[in-house]
Design an enzyme around this catalytic site. Structure first.
Site, PDB file in Angstrom:
ATOM      1  N   SER A 274       0.819  -1.215   0.000  1.00 55.10           N
ATOM      2  CA  SER A 274       0.000   0.000   0.000  1.00 55.10           C
ATOM      3  C   SER A 274       0.856   1.271   0.000  1.00 55.10           C
ATOM      4  O   SER A 274       0.474   2.282  -0.596  1.00 55.10           O
ATOM      5  CB  SER A 274      -0.976   0.002   1.186  1.00 55.10           C
ATOM      6  OG  SER A 274      -0.318   0.178   2.406  1.00 55.10           O
ATOM      7  N   ASN A 275       2.010   1.223   0.638  1.00 50.60           N
ATOM      8  CA  ASN A 275       2.901   2.395   0.572  1.00 50.60           C
ATOM      9  C   ASN A 275       3.462   2.583  -0.835  1.00 50.60           C
ATOM     10  O   ASN A 275       3.602   3.715  -1.302  1.00 50.60           O
ATOM     11  CB  ASN A 275       4.041   2.264   1.589  1.00 50.60           C
ATOM     12  CG  ASN A 275       3.622   2.744   2.964  1.00 50.60           C
ATOM     13  OD1 ASN A 275       3.477   3.949   3.191  1.00 50.60           O
ATOM     14  ND2 ASN A 275       3.395   1.810   3.867  1.00 50.60           N
TER      15      ASN A 275
ATOM     16  N   MET B 171      10.711  -6.879   3.903  1.00 50.28           N
ATOM     17  CA  MET B 171      10.906  -7.559   5.181  1.00 50.28           C
ATOM     18  C   MET B 171      12.243  -8.295   5.285  1.00 50.28           C
ATOM     19  O   MET B 171      12.375  -9.240   6.069  1.00 50.28           O
ATOM     20  CB  MET B 171       9.749  -8.530   5.431  1.00 50.28           C
ATOM     21  CG  MET B 171       8.390  -7.851   5.525  1.00 50.28           C
ATOM     22  SD  MET B 171       8.355  -6.471   6.701  1.00 50.28           S
ATOM     23  CE  MET B 171       8.423  -7.390   8.235  1.00 50.28           C
TER      24      MET B 171
ATOM     25  N   ASN C  43      13.494   4.365   3.945  1.00 50.30           N
ATOM     26  CA  ASN C  43      12.533   3.370   4.434  1.00 50.30           C
ATOM     27  C   ASN C  43      11.429   4.090   5.194  1.00 50.30           C
ATOM     28  O   ASN C  43      11.640   5.187   5.717  1.00 50.30           O
ATOM     29  CB  ASN C  43      13.243   2.391   5.374  1.00 50.30           C
ATOM     30  CG  ASN C  43      12.312   1.319   5.922  1.00 50.30           C
ATOM     31  OD1 ASN C  43      11.480   0.762   5.183  1.00 50.30           O
ATOM     32  ND2 ASN C  43      12.416   1.024   7.206  1.00 50.30           N
TER      33      ASN C  43
ATOM     34  N   HIS D 263       8.969   3.466   8.498  1.00 50.44           N
ATOM     35  CA  HIS D 263       8.860   2.600   9.672  1.00 50.44           C
ATOM     36  C   HIS D 263       7.666   3.058  10.503  1.00 50.44           C
ATOM     37  O   HIS D 263       7.489   4.260  10.717  1.00 50.44           O
ATOM     38  CB  HIS D 263      10.156   2.680  10.496  1.00 50.44           C
ATOM     39  CG  HIS D 263      10.148   1.793  11.690  1.00 50.44           C
ATOM     40  ND1 HIS D 263      10.292   0.418  11.582  1.00 50.44           N
ATOM     41  CD2 HIS D 263       9.974   2.047  12.999  1.00 50.44           C
ATOM     42  CE1 HIS D 263      10.219  -0.117  12.795  1.00 50.44           C
ATOM     43  NE2 HIS D 263      10.024   0.851  13.664  1.00 50.44           N
TER      44      HIS D 263
ATOM     45  N   SER E 154       7.796   7.107  10.565  1.00 48.72           N
ATOM     46  CA  SER E 154       9.009   7.856  10.258  1.00 48.72           C
ATOM     47  C   SER E 154       9.561   7.409   8.911  1.00 48.72           C
ATOM     48  O   SER E 154       9.596   6.217   8.621  1.00 48.72           O
ATOM     49  CB  SER E 154      10.095   7.581  11.307  1.00 48.72           C
ATOM     50  OG  SER E 154       9.626   7.803  12.616  1.00 48.72           O
TER      51      SER E 154
ATOM     52  N   THR F 203      20.707   2.700   6.995  1.00 52.36           N
ATOM     53  CA  THR F 203      22.125   2.434   7.245  1.00 52.36           C
ATOM     54  C   THR F 203      22.261   0.973   7.665  1.00 52.36           C
ATOM     55  O   THR F 203      21.272   0.240   7.686  1.00 52.36           O
ATOM     56  CB  THR F 203      22.670   3.335   8.381  1.00 52.36           C
ATOM     57  OG1 THR F 203      21.985   2.985   9.594  1.00 52.36           O
ATOM     58  CG2 THR F 203      22.459   4.811   8.079  1.00 52.36           C
TER      59      THR F 203
ATOM     60  N   LEU G 208      19.667  -1.378  12.010  1.00 49.30           N
ATOM     61  CA  LEU G 208      18.229  -1.545  11.754  1.00 49.30           C
ATOM     62  C   LEU G 208      17.440  -0.317  12.226  1.00 49.30           C
ATOM     63  O   LEU G 208      17.527   0.064  13.399  1.00 49.30           O
ATOM     64  CB  LEU G 208      17.724  -2.801  12.487  1.00 49.30           C
ATOM     65  CG  LEU G 208      16.217  -3.072  12.346  1.00 49.30           C
ATOM     66  CD1 LEU G 208      15.865  -3.464  10.920  1.00 49.30           C
ATOM     67  CD2 LEU G 208      15.766  -4.142  13.333  1.00 49.30           C
ATOM     68  N   ASP G 209      16.693   0.291  11.307  1.00 48.96           N
ATOM     69  CA  ASP G 209      15.834   1.450  11.603  1.00 48.96           C
ATOM     70  C   ASP G 209      16.621   2.572  12.285  1.00 48.96           C
ATOM     71  O   ASP G 209      16.062   3.338  13.089  1.00 48.96           O
ATOM     72  CB  ASP G 209      14.627   1.027  12.472  1.00 48.96           C
ATOM     73  CG  ASP G 209      13.793  -0.061  11.799  1.00 48.96           C
ATOM     74  OD1 ASP G 209      13.657  -0.014  10.565  1.00 48.96           O
ATOM     75  OD2 ASP G 209      13.288  -0.954  12.500  1.00 48.96           O
TER      76      ASP G 209
HETATM   77  C1  GRF Z   1       4.055  -0.501   6.763  1.00 43.93           C
HETATM   78  O1  GRF Z   1       3.442  -0.432   8.017  1.00 43.93           O
HETATM   79  C2  GRF Z   1       5.438   0.076   6.834  1.00 43.93           C
HETATM   80  O2  GRF Z   1       5.572   1.102   7.779  1.00 43.93           O
HETATM   81  C3  GRF Z   1       6.264  -1.101   7.274  1.00 43.93           C
HETATM   82  O3  GRF Z   1       5.676  -2.206   6.628  1.00 43.93           O
HETATM   83  C4  GRF Z   1       4.316  -1.937   6.327  1.00 43.93           C
HETATM   84  C5  GRF Z   1       4.142  -2.130   4.860  1.00 43.93           C
HETATM   85  O4  GRF Z   1       2.805  -2.046   4.448  1.00 43.93           O
HETATM   86  N1  GRF Z   1       7.660  -0.900   6.944  1.00 43.93           N
HETATM   87  P1  GRF Z   1       2.474  -1.978   2.892  1.00 43.93           P
HETATM   88  O5  GRF Z   1       3.003  -3.250   2.248  1.00 43.93           O
HETATM   89  O6  GRF Z   1       3.109  -0.750   2.342  1.00 43.93           O
HETATM   90  O7  GRF Z   1       0.979  -1.932   2.822  1.00 43.93           O
END
Ligand code: GRF
Length: 185
Positions: free
Chosen positions: A15-16, A87, A104, A106, A133, A138, A141-142
């Site tokens: 979705s992002n 992931m 990224n 987060h 955020s 880097t 992690l996060d």
């Molecule tokens: C989101 O919550 C993002 O912050 C995290 O993973 C999720 C991804 O969701 N890193 P989508 O696949 O973008 O719907």
């Protein structure tokens, strides 16, 4: 002026990625790539005519996987990589080759709640505010510099799922806005 070419890496629904495609200003999404060939986001990108790359590292190993991924990104002319629900940890060598050019999103107000289960941890801590955020990737992690954040309230009856939905809506506004500013810097 040619627009900055962005490559998006995802592992799931995407979705992002959709928000980044639909609200692209000052950049073009040149490729969507995934370590999960069945990721729903890949099919959506294909349907929009965006070049895609899918390869599972299973069986070939991380180094060969990352080499193939990088070849595909470079072939598509990608200059900036945006992780969107990707992931998998990129190797230090990969991050080093793209230093300062991987971002990224987060689902927490970093530096709080790096890693997983961010919403459950924010609720358990009794926080009043949660959020998301966008940061530079880097080796930690996060852990890279934060480029921008979005805040949402935590309601008294929130569960991790209801909070996640509210944060996700904020992510969809934040990520394209921050990426546009980042490529224009
Ligand atoms: C989101 O919550 C993002 O912050 C995290 O993973 C999720 C991804 O969701 N890193 P989508 O696949 O973008 O719907």
């Amino acid at each position: 002026m040619t627009e900055c070419k962005v490559g998006i890496l995802l592992s799931g629904r995407g979705s992002n990625m959709m928000a980044l495609v639909e609200q692209a200003h000052g950049y073009t999404v040149a490729m969507v790539a995934s370590d999960k060939p069945a990721a729903a986001g890949l099919a959506w990108a294909r349907g929009r005519g965006i070049a895609t790359f899918a390869l599972s590292p299973k069986g070939i190993g991380k180094a060969a996987y990352e080499r193939a991924l990088e070849d595909a990104l470079r072939e598509a002319g990608v200059e900036i990589i945006a992780l969107a629900g990707y992931m998998r940890l990129l190797s230090d060598a990969f991050v080093g080759r793209w230093r300062g050019r991987i971002v990224n999103i987060h689902p927490s107000l970093l530096p709080k709640y790096k890693g997983l289960d961010t919403h459950a941890r924010a609720i358990a801590a009794g926080d009043a505010i949660a959020g998301c955020s966008v940061h530079i990737v880097t080796e930690e992690l996060d852990g890279g510099d934060v480029l921008g954040q979005g805040e949402v309230p935590i309601e008294p009856d929130d569960t991790p799922d209801t909070l996640a939905a509210r944060v996700l809506a904020a992510e969809h506004g934040l990520y394209p806005r921050i990426l546009s500013a980042f490529v224009a810097r």
